[in-house]
Design a protein around this motif. Structure first.
Motif, PDB file in Angstrom:
ATOM      1  N   VAL A 111       0.841  -1.203   0.000  1.00 51.39           N
ATOM      2  CA  VAL A 111       0.000   0.000   0.000  1.00 51.39           C
ATOM      3  C   VAL A 111       0.876   1.253   0.000  1.00 51.39           C
ATOM      4  CG1 VAL A 111      -1.738   1.303   1.287  1.00 51.39           C
ATOM      5  CG2 VAL A 111      -1.953  -1.177   1.083  1.00 51.39           C
ATOM      6  N   ALA A 112       1.859   1.313   0.897  1.00 59.18           N
ATOM      7  CA  ALA A 112       2.747   2.485   0.954  1.00 59.18           C
ATOM      8  C   ALA A 112       3.525   2.640  -0.347  1.00 59.18           C
ATOM      9  CB  ALA A 112       3.705   2.362   2.133  1.00 59.18           C
ATOM     10  N   ALA A 113       3.988   1.537  -0.921  1.00 60.42           N
ATOM     11  CA  ALA A 113       4.735   1.599  -2.185  1.00 60.42           C
ATOM     12  C   ALA A 113       3.844   2.079  -3.325  1.00 60.42           C
ATOM     13  CB  ALA A 113       5.330   0.231  -2.503  1.00 60.42           C
ATOM     14  N   ALA A 114       2.601   1.608  -3.374  1.00 59.94           N
ATOM     15  CA  ALA A 114       1.674   2.028  -4.428  1.00 59.94           C
ATOM     16  C   ALA A 114       1.350   3.517  -4.306  1.00 59.94           C
ATOM     17  CB  ALA A 114       0.404   1.190  -4.377  1.00 59.94           C
ATOM     18  N   VAL A 115       1.162   3.990  -3.080  1.00 57.65           N
ATOM     19  CA  VAL A 115       0.882   5.419  -2.879  1.00 57.65           C
ATOM     20  C   VAL A 115       2.097   6.253  -3.298  1.00 57.65           C
ATOM     21  CG1 VAL A 115       0.392   7.207  -1.141  1.00 57.65           C
ATOM     22  CG2 VAL A 115      -0.910   5.059  -1.136  1.00 57.65           C
ATOM     23  N   ARG A 116       3.292   5.782  -2.978  1.00 56.92           N
ATOM     24  CA  ARG A 116       4.515   6.486  -3.418  1.00 56.92           C
ATOM     25  C   ARG A 116       4.573   6.569  -4.945  1.00 56.92           C
ATOM     26  NH1 ARG A 116       7.093   3.997   0.594  1.00 56.92           N
ATOM     27  NH2 ARG A 116       7.768   2.255  -0.679  1.00 56.92           N
ATOM     28  N   GLU A 117       4.278   5.452  -5.612  1.00 57.13           N
ATOM     29  CA  GLU A 117       4.276   5.419  -7.077  1.00 57.13           C
ATOM     30  C   GLU A 117       3.210   6.358  -7.645  1.00 57.13           C
ATOM     31  OE1 GLU A 117       6.113   3.694  -9.460  1.00 57.13           O
ATOM     32  OE2 GLU A 117       7.471   3.044  -7.880  1.00 57.13           O
ATOM     33  N   LEU A 118       2.045   6.400  -7.002  1.00 59.65           N
ATOM     34  CA  LEU A 118       0.977   7.289  -7.444  1.00 59.65           C
ATOM     35  C   LEU A 118       1.405   8.748  -7.307  1.00 59.65           C
ATOM     36  CD1 LEU A 118      -1.977   7.747  -8.363  1.00 59.65           C
ATOM     37  CD2 LEU A 118      -2.593   7.730  -5.931  1.00 59.65           C
ATOM     38  N   LEU A 119       2.000   9.091  -6.172  1.00 54.36           N
ATOM     39  CA  LEU A 119       2.417  10.476  -5.935  1.00 54.36           C
ATOM     40  C   LEU A 119       3.540  10.900  -6.881  1.00 54.36           C
ATOM     41  CD1 LEU A 119       2.301  10.733  -2.025  1.00 54.36           C
ATOM     42  CD2 LEU A 119       0.542  11.323  -3.694  1.00 54.36           C
ATOM     43  N   ALA A 120       4.307   9.938  -7.387  1.00 55.18           N
ATOM     44  CA  ALA A 120       5.379  10.258  -8.343  1.00 55.18           C
ATOM     45  C   ALA A 120       4.797  10.682  -9.687  1.00 55.18           C
ATOM     46  CB  ALA A 120       6.304   9.062  -8.524  1.00 55.18           C
ATOM     47  N   GLY A 121       3.538  10.329  -9.953  1.00 55.93           N
ATOM     48  CA  GLY A 121       2.875  10.742 -11.181  1.00 55.93           C
ATOM     49  C   GLY A 121       3.183   9.829 -12.348  1.00 55.93           C
TER      50      GLY A 121
END
Length: 173
Positions: free
Chosen positions: A68-78
């Motif tokens: 979950v944290a990794a996916a949110v990081r990837e999402l925030l990277a755009g």
């Protein structure tokens, strides 16, 4: 002269092969059945297309530990530069990484004070990405004749952002 003759023979063979189809008989429509179903993308993030519809984009580098944290990081990277040609994000640039707590029945995503207000589209991206990244525990198959196993409901996701109302639940694609 010999070279011209070889070229003529080669050209004639190519024309003959193309005109005859090289012995491959034509075929009609071949029925193969229904399209495959049941396959899901589990390591992905959601971005928006030109009509503001969500689209899952594969991110195979999301680890199985703390997805979950990794996916949110990837999402925030755009979106990547290539993805940016046809996808965008409603999340503001430089959005801080939230604190994420994954429990059995709930996931809490808490952004720090000073985080800008998020639009409904941005919240939808965040919610659907989180839902997709949430590990699912397989249900055991009950023995024959036994009562069906209780249905497992997905975890409840709480997103806390100062000055942003709670997201309206929307169905994820």
């Amino acid at each position: 002269m010999r070279r011209a003759g070889a070229l003529t023979v080669t050209t004639a063979a190519a024309v003959l092969c193309l005109s005859s189809g090289c012995g491959v008989p034509p075929s009609g429509v071949i029925e193969v059945g229904e399209p495959a179903t049941g396959m899901t993308l589990s390591k992905a993030v959601y971005f928006l297309d030109a009509e503001s519809s969500l689209h899952a984009v594969a991110r195979p580098k999301i680890p199985d530990t703390n997805p979950v944290a990794a996916a949110v990081r990837e999402l925030l990277a755009g979106p990547t530069p290539t993805e940016s040609e046809y996808l965008t994000t409603a999340l503001p640039p430089d959005l801080p990484q939230p604190e994420i707590t994954v429990g059995t029945a709930t996931i809490l995503i808490r952004f720090p004070k000073g985080t800008p207000r998020l639009t409904p589209a941005a919240l939808h991206q965040l919610t659907c990405t989180t839902t997709l990244a949430t590990p699912r525990t397989p249900r055991p198959t009950p023995p024959s004749g036994a009562a069906a196993a209780p249905q497992q409901s997905p975890p409840t996701i709480h997103i806390t952002i100062p000055n942003t109302p709670s997201p309206t639940p929307n169905a994820c694609p």
